[in-house]
Motif scaffolding. Structure first.
Motif, PDB file in Angstrom:
ATOM      1  N   GLU A 103       0.850  -1.204   0.000  1.00 19.66           N
ATOM      2  CA  GLU A 103       0.000   0.000   0.000  1.00 19.66           C
ATOM      3  C   GLU A 103       0.881   1.249   0.000  1.00 19.66           C
ATOM      4  O   GLU A 103       0.675   2.179  -0.778  1.00 19.66           O
ATOM      5  N   LYS A 104       1.888   1.235   0.859  1.00 25.93           N
ATOM      6  CA  LYS A 104       2.763   2.401   0.975  1.00 25.93           C
ATOM      7  C   LYS A 104       3.474   2.706  -0.345  1.00 25.93           C
ATOM      8  O   LYS A 104       3.649   3.860  -0.723  1.00 25.93           O
ATOM      9  N   HIS A 105       3.869   1.653  -1.053  1.00 26.44           N
ATOM     10  CA  HIS A 105       4.674   1.866  -2.265  1.00 26.44           C
ATOM     11  C   HIS A 105       3.855   1.737  -3.551  1.00 26.44           C
ATOM     12  O   HIS A 105       4.426   1.596  -4.640  1.00 26.44           O
ATOM     13  N   ASN A 106       2.527   1.825  -3.423  1.00 25.33           N
ATOM     14  CA  ASN A 106       1.646   1.824  -4.608  1.00 25.33           C
ATOM     15  C   ASN A 106       1.912   0.690  -5.583  1.00 25.33           C
ATOM     16  O   ASN A 106       2.036   0.907  -6.800  1.00 25.33           O
ATOM     17  N   VAL A 107       2.027  -0.499  -5.047  1.00 20.07           N
ATOM     18  CA  VAL A 107       2.233  -1.662  -5.910  1.00 20.07           C
ATOM     19  C   VAL A 107       0.979  -1.882  -6.754  1.00 20.07           C
ATOM     20  O   VAL A 107      -0.148  -1.706  -6.284  1.00 20.07           O
ATOM     21  N   GLN A 108       1.183  -2.263  -8.013  1.00 23.18           N
ATOM     22  CA  GLN A 108       0.037  -2.341  -8.946  1.00 23.18           C
ATOM     23  C   GLN A 108      -0.796  -3.601  -8.792  1.00 23.18           C
ATOM     24  O   GLN A 108      -1.967  -3.635  -9.148  1.00 23.18           O
ATOM     25  N   HIS A 109      -0.179  -4.667  -8.320  1.00 23.93           N
ATOM     26  CA  HIS A 109      -0.937  -5.923  -8.161  1.00 23.93           C
ATOM     27  C   HIS A 109      -0.164  -6.843  -7.215  1.00 23.93           C
ATOM     28  O   HIS A 109       1.050  -6.993  -7.344  1.00 23.93           O
ATOM     29  N   ILE A 110      -0.885  -7.454  -6.278  1.00 27.35           N
ATOM     30  CA  ILE A 110      -0.280  -8.441  -5.366  1.00 27.35           C
ATOM     31  C   ILE A 110      -0.955  -9.776  -5.631  1.00 27.35           C
ATOM     32  O   ILE A 110      -2.191  -9.849  -5.658  1.00 27.35           O
ATOM     33  N   ILE A 111      -0.139 -10.796  -5.825  1.00 29.77           N
ATOM     34  CA  ILE A 111      -0.707 -12.154  -5.840  1.00 29.77           C
ATOM     35  C   ILE A 111      -0.294 -12.819  -4.534  1.00 29.77           C
ATOM     36  O   ILE A 111       0.905 -12.978  -4.247  1.00 29.77           O
ATOM     37  N   HIS A 112      -1.287 -13.172  -3.754  1.00 32.00           N
ATOM     38  CA  HIS A 112      -1.019 -13.839  -2.481  1.00 32.00           C
ATOM     39  C   HIS A 112      -1.183 -15.339  -2.683  1.00 32.00           C
ATOM     40  O   HIS A 112      -2.245 -15.806  -3.108  1.00 32.00           O
ATOM     41  N   CYS A 113      -0.130 -16.082  -2.367  1.00 35.77           N
ATOM     42  CA  CYS A 113      -0.193 -17.531  -2.500  1.00 35.77           C
ATOM     43  C   CYS A 113      -0.769 -18.123  -1.223  1.00 35.77           C
ATOM     44  O   CYS A 113      -0.123 -18.128  -0.186  1.00 35.77           O
ATOM     45  N   SER A 114      -1.985 -18.583  -1.322  1.00 36.38           N
ATOM     46  CA  SER A 114      -2.621 -19.262  -0.199  1.00 36.38           C
ATOM     47  C   SER A 114      -2.388 -20.757  -0.378  1.00 36.38           C
ATOM     48  O   SER A 114      -1.347 -21.176  -0.909  1.00 36.38           O
ATOM     49  N   THR A 115      -3.310 -21.574   0.002  1.00 31.50           N
ATOM     50  CA  THR A 115      -3.184 -23.017  -0.207  1.00 31.50           C
ATOM     51  C   THR A 115      -4.570 -23.636  -0.343  1.00 31.50           C
ATOM     52  O   THR A 115      -5.537 -23.141   0.243  1.00 31.50           O
ATOM     53  N   ILE A 116      -4.614 -24.723  -1.071  1.00 29.71           N
ATOM     54  CA  ILE A 116      -5.864 -25.477  -1.163  1.00 29.71           C
ATOM     55  C   ILE A 116      -6.262 -25.981   0.233  1.00 29.71           C
ATOM     56  O   ILE A 116      -7.433 -26.243   0.503  1.00 29.71           O
ATOM     57  N   GLY A 117      -5.262 -26.045   1.111  1.00 28.77           N
ATOM     58  CA  GLY A 117      -5.494 -26.530   2.474  1.00 28.77           C
ATOM     59  C   GLY A 117      -6.465 -25.669   3.273  1.00 28.77           C
ATOM     60  O   GLY A 117      -6.961 -26.126   4.307  1.00 28.77           O
ATOM     61  N   VAL A 118      -6.748 -24.452   2.828  1.00 33.76           N
ATOM     62  CA  VAL A 118      -7.739 -23.658   3.578  1.00 33.76           C
ATOM     63  C   VAL A 118      -9.114 -24.332   3.513  1.00 33.76           C
ATOM     64  O   VAL A 118      -9.938 -24.154   4.386  1.00 33.76           O
ATOM     65  N   HIS A 119      -9.323 -25.148   2.471  1.00 34.39           N
ATOM     66  CA  HIS A 119     -10.584 -25.897   2.382  1.00 34.39           C
ATOM     67  C   HIS A 119     -10.536 -27.165   3.237  1.00 34.39           C
ATOM     68  O   HIS A 119     -11.569 -27.818   3.424  1.00 34.39           O
ATOM     69  N   GLY A 120      -9.320 -27.498   3.696  1.00 35.07           N
ATOM     70  CA  GLY A 120      -9.133 -28.615   4.618  1.00 35.07           C
ATOM     71  C   GLY A 120      -9.723 -29.912   4.112  1.00 35.07           C
ATOM     72  O   GLY A 120      -9.575 -30.260   2.938  1.00 35.07           O
ATOM     73  N   THR A 121     -10.398 -30.606   5.002  1.00 39.60           N
ATOM     74  CA  THR A 121     -11.004 -31.883   4.632  1.00 39.60           C
ATOM     75  C   THR A 121     -12.217 -31.616   3.744  1.00 39.60           C
ATOM     76  O   THR A 121     -13.152 -30.943   4.148  1.00 39.60           O
ATOM     77  N   VAL A 122     -12.149 -32.145   2.537  1.00 39.04           N
ATOM     78  CA  VAL A 122     -13.182 -31.835   1.557  1.00 39.04           C
ATOM     79  C   VAL A 122     -14.299 -32.874   1.607  1.00 39.04           C
ATOM     80  O   VAL A 122     -14.057 -34.064   1.471  1.00 39.04           O
ATOM     81  N   LEU A 123     -15.512 -32.409   1.814  1.00 39.68           N
ATOM     82  CA  LEU A 123     -16.647 -33.329   1.870  1.00 39.68           C
ATOM     83  C   LEU A 123     -17.363 -33.368   0.520  1.00 39.68           C
ATOM     84  O   LEU A 123     -17.869 -34.385   0.089  1.00 39.68           O
TER      85      LEU A 123
END
Ligand SMILES: NC(=O)c1ccc[n+]([C@@H]2O[C@H](COP(=O)([O-])OP(=O)(O)OC[C@H]3O[C@@H](n4cnc5c(N)ncnc54)[C@H](OP(=O)(O)O)[C@@H]3O)[C@@H](O)[C@H]2O)c1
Length: 328
Positions: A103-123
Motif C-alpha cells: 500500500e505504501k509503495h503503490n504496488v500495482q498488483h499483489i498475488i497472495h499464494c494461499s493453499t488449497i489446504g484452507v478448504h481442509g477436509t473436503v466433503l
C-alpha cells in the motif's frame, strides 16, 4: 518491462516463478532469508536479491520499494506444524507486512499464494473456490487467517489483489514428494488405510502458468483461484503410475489408519510441549486420509488456464530431474 518481487523466491514454487518471469524479460527481485543460492532452477538468469525475514517490516519495505508487482509465496510450509508462534508470525504477520508495504509503495498488483489446504477436509467433491473453509492443522489455519487478512485489506484499500490456492505441487526442485518417489522405488512405501483416498496433483509448470496468467490481469483482481492439474485419482492409482514410470512394482504394503493416527497424536502430545518436531504428526497422516479433489473450472473460464502436462509427463519429468540430481 515490469519489476516483480517474488517473496520466498528461493523456495520450490518461488524459484520456478522467478525463473519463468526472468525468461519473459521481467525484472525479478527475490526476497529471501538466505544469502547465496545453489538452486539449479535459478541458475540460468539474473536476479536482484533483497535479504531479510518476512517478519521484519523494515526488511519487507526495502524489498517492496520500487516494484510493480508482488508474488508472495513465503510460508513456513516445510515445518511440520508444531511451532504456533512461527506459523502465525510467518504466515499471518509476514503477509500483513507485505500488504502494508504494498500500500505504501503503490504496488500495482499483489498475488497472495494461499493453499488449497484452507478448504481442509473436503466433503463435497470436487471442491471449488466457494467450498466452505475447513482447515485442519496449524499450517492450514494460519494460511486461512492470512487469506482473510488479505480480503479485509482488499475491502479496505481496493488495491488490486488476487489469491491463488495451489493444489499439492510436484516437480523439479520439490523435496516433499521425493520421499514418495524414493520409497516406491525402494519397494518400501507403506500405504496407511486402503489407498482409495483421492489425490489431486499439480505439476509445477502448470501452476506457474496459473500465476502468470493472473499477474497484472484485471480479470483476476479481487478473485481467488484454485490452480492445479486437470484431474484427481486415488492414491493407489498415483502410486501405480509412479511405479510404472520408475519400472518397479506398485506398493503392496498397507497398514490400518486408526493405530497410525493414534501414534501421530501421541507423538505430537509428547514432542510439541518439549519444542521438538514430532517424527510423525497428524498432518502427515492426513495425506492418506483426506480426499483432495478440486475443480479448476473458474481459472479455466476467467483466465484461460489450461494445464499443459499430463500426469504421466509430469511424473516423468520429475523422475528425470531427481535422477539428474542423483537423488533417485
Ligand atoms: N508445495 C505445495 O504442495 C503447496 C501447496 C499449496 C500451497 N503451497 C504454498 O505455496 C507457497 C510456496 O510453497 P513451497 O512449496 O515453495 O515452499 P518452500 O519451498 O518451503 O518455500 C517457502 C519459502 O519461504 C521462505 N520463508 C519461510 N519463512 C520465511 C521467513 N520468516 N522469512 C522469509 N522467507 C521465509 C523459505 O525461505 P528459506 O529457503 O530461507 O527457508 C522458502 O524459500 C507457500 O505459501 C505454500 O503455503 C504449497
Amino acid at each position: 518491462m515490469a519489476k516483480v518481487l517474488v517473496t520466498g523466491g528461493k523456495g520450490f514454487l518461488g524459484s520456478h516463478l522467478a525463473a519463468k518471469l526472468a525468461k519473459t524479460e521481467d525484472q525479478v527481485r527475490i526476497f529471501s532469508r538466505q544469502k547465496g543460492t545453489n538452486s539449479s532452477i535459478l541458475r540460468d538468469s539474473n536476479y536482484e536479491f533483497s535479504w531479510g525475514d518476512i517478519r521484519d517490516s523494515r526488511a519487507v519495505e526495502n524489498a517492496v520499494e520500487g516494484v510493480d508487482y508482488i508474488i508472495h509465496t513465503v510460508s513456513n510450509f516445510r515445518k511440520g506444524g508444531s511451532d504456533k508462534d512461527d506459523a502465525y508470525s510467518t504466515n499471518v504477520e509476514g503477509t500483513e507486512n507485505i500488504l502494508r508495504a504494498a500500500e505504501k509503495h503503490n504496488v500495482q498488483h499483489i498475488i497472495h499464494c494461499s493453499t488449497i489446504g484452507v478448504h481442509g477436509t473436503v466433503l463435497e467433491i470436487p471442491a471449488n473456490e466457494d467450498t466452505p473453509f475447513n482447515p485442519t492443522d496449524l499450517y492450514q489455519e494460519t494460511k486461512l487467517i492470512a487469506e482473510k487478512k488479505v480480503w479485509e485489506f482488499y475491502q479496505k484499500t481496493k488495491l488490486p489483489i488476487t489469491v491463488i490456492r495451489p493444489i499439492s505441487l510436484f516437480g523439479a526442485g520439490d523435496m516433499r514428494m521425493l520421499k514418495l518417489f524414493r520409497l516406491i522405488k525402494q519397494g518400501k512405501f507403506i500405504i496407511v488405510g486402503d489407498g482409495e483416498v483421492l489425490f489431486h496433483p499439480a505439476y509445477i509448470d502448470d501452476v506457474v502458468q496459473g500465476f502468470l496468467l493472473c499477474l497484472g490481469n484485471e480479470r483476476a483482481f479481487g478473485e481467488a483461484f484454485i490452480i492445479g492439474g486437470e484431474g484427481y485419482l486415488t492414491l493407489n492409482e498415483l502410486c501405480g503410475l509412479i511405479a510404472e514410470e520408475l519400472k518397479v512394482r506398485p506398493p503392496k504394503l498397507y497398514v490400518p489408519m486408526v493405530p497410525v493416527l493414534a501414534l501421530a497424536t501421541l507423538c505430537e502430545k509428547i514432542c510439541v510441549p518439549l519444542g521438538i518436531e514430532p517424527p510423525l504428526h497428524r498432518r502427515r497422516v492426513s495425506f492418506f486420509q483426506n480426499n483432495r479433489a478440486f475443480s479448476i473450472d473458474k481459472a479455466k473460464q476467467i483466465l484461460g488456464y489450461q494445464p499443459q502436462f499430463s500426469l504421466e509427463e509430469g511424473i516423468q519429468k520429475t523422475i528425470q530431474w531427481y535422477q539428474a540430481q542423483g537423488w533417485l
